[in-house]
Design an enzyme around this catalytic site. Structure first.
Site, mmCIF file in Angstrom:
data_model
loop_
_atom_site.group_PDB
_atom_site.id
_atom_site.type_symbol
_atom_site.label_atom_id
_atom_site.label_comp_id
_atom_site.label_asym_id
_atom_site.label_seq_id
_atom_site.Cartn_x
_atom_site.Cartn_y
_atom_site.Cartn_z
ATOM 1 N N ASP A 133 0.846 -1.197 0.000
ATOM 2 C CA ASP A 133 0.000 0.000 0.000
ATOM 3 C C ASP A 133 0.877 1.241 0.000
ATOM 4 O OD1 ASP A 133 -2.336 -1.516 0.097
ATOM 5 O OD2 ASP A 133 -2.358 -1.566 2.286
ATOM 6 N N ASP A 150 -7.205 -1.463 -4.312
ATOM 7 C CA ASP A 150 -8.248 -1.117 -3.336
ATOM 8 C C ASP A 150 -9.217 -0.097 -3.903
ATOM 9 O OD1 ASP A 150 -7.113 -2.803 -1.442
ATOM 10 O OD2 ASP A 150 -5.833 -1.227 -0.619
#
Length: 225
Positions: A133, A150
């Site tokens: 991330d 995401d």
């Protein structure tokens, strides 16, 4: 209960009829997957875990971190379980996309976003064993750090919910319209008020409708004479 079974011939028939649609949808998933994996690889190559740089000052920061859970840091530490669940969901949606031929474009697009994003994070969970991330809201530091995959999963899920709600209302309105048309098409026979019917108090007398006039014959006229 009837069992759901897909034969080899069913697959061949679908591929013959919808091969071009399937190719386009595979391309969409491929683009999502490519963008996700390339951005992750670039961040991993140029930054160390925990390093942060502003991308849009006061709005978005690039902060490299790892996640062993689901999207936005949920269910951290459950990599194996999430890998299995994600794989099952992706396979189920893919089969549905192949054989569902009458769904709206928006429904299919939402499912493509979910599959593309899900594949990106699934690959990360398999290797290197965690999700990379790097996108963080600078104005909301408590919000979880996320990635391109995401984003597509979130947008696809939101679209799917909206599309399903719209489809539900359309189906409800359609059923209501069909019911109203069915009711309007029925011709109800008028009911006669019992008080309007003629009443014969003498059972020995016939009503006017029961009397009929018969033209006398020549024989009857001769007998009278």
């Amino acid at each position: 209960m009837a069992k759901f079974k897909i034969s080899k011939q069913d697959v061949i028939d679908v591929l013959k009829k919808r091969w071009w649609v399937i190719l386009i949808e595979i391309a969409v998933i491929g683009v999502i997957l490519l963008v996700d994996l390339l951005t992750k690889a670039h961040i991993e190559k140029t930054m160390t875990i925990g390093e942060s740089h502003p991308l849009i000052k006061g709005l978005i920061d690039i902060t490299f971190t790892t996640n062993t859970g689901a999207g936005f840091g949920m269910f951290s530490g459950n990599t194996t379980a999430l890998t299995v669940v994600t794989a099952i969901v992706i396979v189920a949606i893919s089969i549905y996309l192949i054989f569902a031929q009458k769904e709206t474009e928006w429904l299919r697009i939402s499912l493509l976003f979910i599959v593309g994003g899900g594949l990106g994070n699934l690959i990360d969970r398999i290797n290197p064993g965690y999700v990379r991330d790097f996108i963080q809201f600078a104005f909301w530091e408590s919000f979880a750090i996320f990635n391109v995959a995401d984003m597509f999963v979130t947008v696809g899920t939101f679209m799917l919910i909206v599309v399903l709600i719209v489809m539900l209302f359309k189906e409800r309105n359609k059923s209501q319209k069909e019911f109203e048309e069915e009711q309007a098409g029925k011709v109800e026979e008028p009911m006669q008020d019992p008080l309007d019917a003629p009443i014969n108090l003498n059972p020995m007398l016939k009503s006017e409708n029961e009397y009929s006039f018969v033209e006398p014959t020549d024989k009857d006229k001769k007998d009278e004479q």
